[in-house]
Design an enzyme around this catalytic site. Sequence first.
Site, PDB file in Angstrom:
ATOM      1  N   GLU A   1      27.003  39.312  14.651  1.00 15.48           N
ATOM      2  CA  GLU A   1      28.174  38.330  15.622  1.00 15.48           C
ATOM      3  C   GLU A   1      29.389  39.509  15.751  1.00 15.48           C
ATOM      4  OE1 GLU A   1      30.393  35.743  12.923  1.00 15.48           O
ATOM      5  OE2 GLU A   1      29.017  36.266  11.330  1.00 15.48           O
TER       6      GLU A   1
ATOM      7  N   GLU B   1      15.446  60.940   9.313  1.00 12.55           N
ATOM      8  CA  GLU B   1      14.584  59.781   9.027  1.00 12.55           C
ATOM      9  C   GLU B   1      13.914  60.241   7.809  1.00 12.55           C
ATOM     10  OE1 GLU B   1      13.363  57.399  13.127  1.00 12.55           O
ATOM     11  OE2 GLU B   1      12.101  59.011  12.614  1.00 12.55           O
TER      12      GLU B   1
ATOM     13  N   HIS C   1      26.542  33.040  13.163  1.00 11.52           N
ATOM     14  CA  HIS C   1      27.295  33.375  11.920  1.00 11.52           C
ATOM     15  C   HIS C   1      26.439  32.754  10.699  1.00 11.52           C
ATOM     16  CE1 HIS C   1      30.905  33.872   9.350  1.00 11.52           C
ATOM     17  NE2 HIS C   1      30.646  32.783   8.962  1.00 11.52           N
TER      18      HIS C   1
ATOM     19  N   TYR D   1      16.334  62.829  15.271  1.00  9.95           N
ATOM     20  CA  TYR D   1      15.776  61.644  14.377  1.00  9.95           C
ATOM     21  C   TYR D   1      14.633  61.741  13.332  1.00  9.95           C
ATOM     22  CZ  TYR D   1      11.776  61.162  17.379  1.00  9.95           C
ATOM     23  OH  TYR D   1      10.606  61.432  18.215  1.00  9.95           O
TER      24      TYR D   1
ATOM     25  N   CYS E   1       1.779  58.695  17.446  1.00  7.15           N
ATOM     26  CA  CYS E   1       2.447  57.253  17.070  1.00  7.15           C
ATOM     27  C   CYS E   1       1.753  56.633  15.844  1.00  7.15           C
ATOM     28  CB  CYS E   1       2.903  56.339  18.209  1.00  7.15           C
ATOM     29  SG  CYS E   1       3.596  54.786  17.434  1.00  7.15           S
TER      30      CYS E   1
ATOM     31  N   CYS F   1       5.311  57.322  14.298  1.00 12.95           N
ATOM     32  CA  CYS F   1       6.201  56.025  14.163  1.00 12.95           C
ATOM     33  C   CYS F   1       5.749  55.206  13.114  1.00 12.95           C
ATOM     34  CB  CYS F   1       6.563  55.217  15.563  1.00 12.95           C
ATOM     35  SG  CYS F   1       6.220  56.168  17.084  1.00 12.95           S
TER      36      CYS F   1
ATOM     37  N   LYS G   1       5.364  56.734   9.411  1.00 16.66           N
ATOM     38  CA  LYS G   1       6.625  57.065   9.133  1.00 16.66           C
ATOM     39  C   LYS G   1       7.514  55.866   8.703  1.00 16.66           C
ATOM     40  CE  LYS G   1       9.509  57.554  12.203  1.00 16.66           C
ATOM     41  NZ  LYS G   1      10.193  58.172  13.665  1.00 16.66           N
TER      42      LYS G   1
END
Length: 459
Positions: A441, A183, A436, A179, A43, A48, A51
Site C-alpha cells: 500500500e 542471492e 491495508h 544477483y 533454470c 532459478c 536456488k
Amino acid sequence: MAKYDYDLFVIGAGSGGVRAARLAAMSGARVAVAEEHRVGGTCVIRGCVPKKFMVYASEFSHHFKTAKSYGWSIEGAKFDWAYFLEEKDKEIARLSGIYVRNLQNAGAELAHGKARLTDAHTIEIDKAGTKTADKILIATGGRPWMPKNLPGAEFAISSNEAFHLTELPKRIVIAGGGYIAVEFAGIFNGLGVDVTLVHRGPNVLRGFDDDVRSHLTEEMEKRGVKVMLGAQHAAIDKTAGGLTSRFSDGHEVESDVVMFCLGREPYVEGLGLEAAGVKLTDKGAVAVDEYSKTNVANIWAVGDVTDRINLTPVAIREGQAFAETVFYDRPMAFDHETVASAVFSQPPIGSVGLSEADARKQCGKVDIYLARLKPMKYAFGGDERSLLKLVVDCATEKVVGCHVVGPDAPEMIQMAAIAIKMGVTKTQWDATCAVHPTLAEELVTMREKYVPLGLGQVA
C-alpha cells in the site's frame, strides 16, 4: 521424400528451446531437440528453481528469530543439509521429467548428446549420428564465467557446484556483486555459514537503482554478511585449514569454500557456429535481429546465448515469438523494454523500469518518491527496513520506474510491471485505493517528492 530429416532442429532443451520446440511440433512440423545435459536447462536444473528452494530453506533461521518476538518458543531447531539436497534433487528430477513429457506429448523427438553444426542444415549429435533440418534454433543458454589466469582459481567453485556440495561449509567467500552473488550470500548466511562477499566495484548489483544497491548492502550486513567492496581476488592458496583468499587491497580471508559469481557467458563453445557461418557479437553471443534471426537465413537463436535479457521468462517469450513467426505465420517480436526482474536476496528486490540515474539521462527532469520504513511484520522486534521508490518523468507524468526492497517485493513487482508497461501516470497510480495493512500500500500512498539531504530535506 522430404529434403531434410526435420523441419526444425533445436539445440538446447532449456526453457526457451523447449517452448519453441513444443509450439513448432504442435503446428504439425517435424521437430527434434538435442540436449547434452538434463532437460530443463539452467533454470530448472542449476538455476532459478533449485536456488529458490535454497532461499526458502535459508529464510527459516530469520523466521525463527521473528517468531520469538511474537511469543513462540523455538528450541533445538537445526538444519539437515543432506536431507535438503535429497528433497531438492527429487523435485528437480520431477520437473525435468515434466519437460521431457511435454516435448514428447507435442510430438517432438529428443536426442541426448551434444549437437554441433557441420553446415547450415546439418547437425552432428554425439551418440545419435548426423541429422539434417530445414530450420535450426540455437538455445544453449549460458554458463558461469570463471577466471583463467588467477593463481589458485582451480580451488574455487561456481554456482553450478554450489547446488551439490557434499557438506555445508562453515565459512565461504563469495566473489561477485551481481544477483547470483547476493542471492547465495543470503542463502549461506541464512544456513549458518560465515559469509564474506567481496566485490571489485563500489557497490553490489551494478545496473540497479543506486538507492536499492546501498539499501540491500546495509540490510545484508545487518544479517551478518561481511561485505568487502573495492577489492578482488589476487590469488587463492590451499592450506591445511582450508583456503586463503588474498585480495588486491592486501586483505586475506580464510574459508572452506571460495565461490565465484563473476557473471555468465553465452554457451557457444563447440557448437560449430563457424561452420554454419553464424556471426557472434563482440561479447561472444549469437547475434540476432528483433525476430531472433541470425545472419544465416535458416538459423535463429533465443535465450541467454543471445545475451539480450538473461531471464528465463524472456527466453520463453522469445521462443514463443520464434514459433509464432516461423511456424504459424504470425510475425511476432518480443518487446525487451520494461521487463520486470526479481532478486531473491535477503531481503528480496523487485524492480521494473528505469533507475533514477537512467531516467535522468533519458527523460531529463524526474520526480522521485521514496519511503524507508520498518515492515509491520517486524514491529515486535528486529531493525529491518524496507525501501520503496517510484521514478516519474516530469514531462509526461508517467511512472517510469518502480523499485522495492523488502518482504514479498518480487510478488509486488509483477503487478506494478503491468501498469508501468501500459504507461500509467502518477495521477492514475495514486487513484488506486490501497490494500491495508500491507507493505504494497505504501506504493500508492507516496505523495511527497523526495529531496536528497543537502537539497532542502530535513534529516
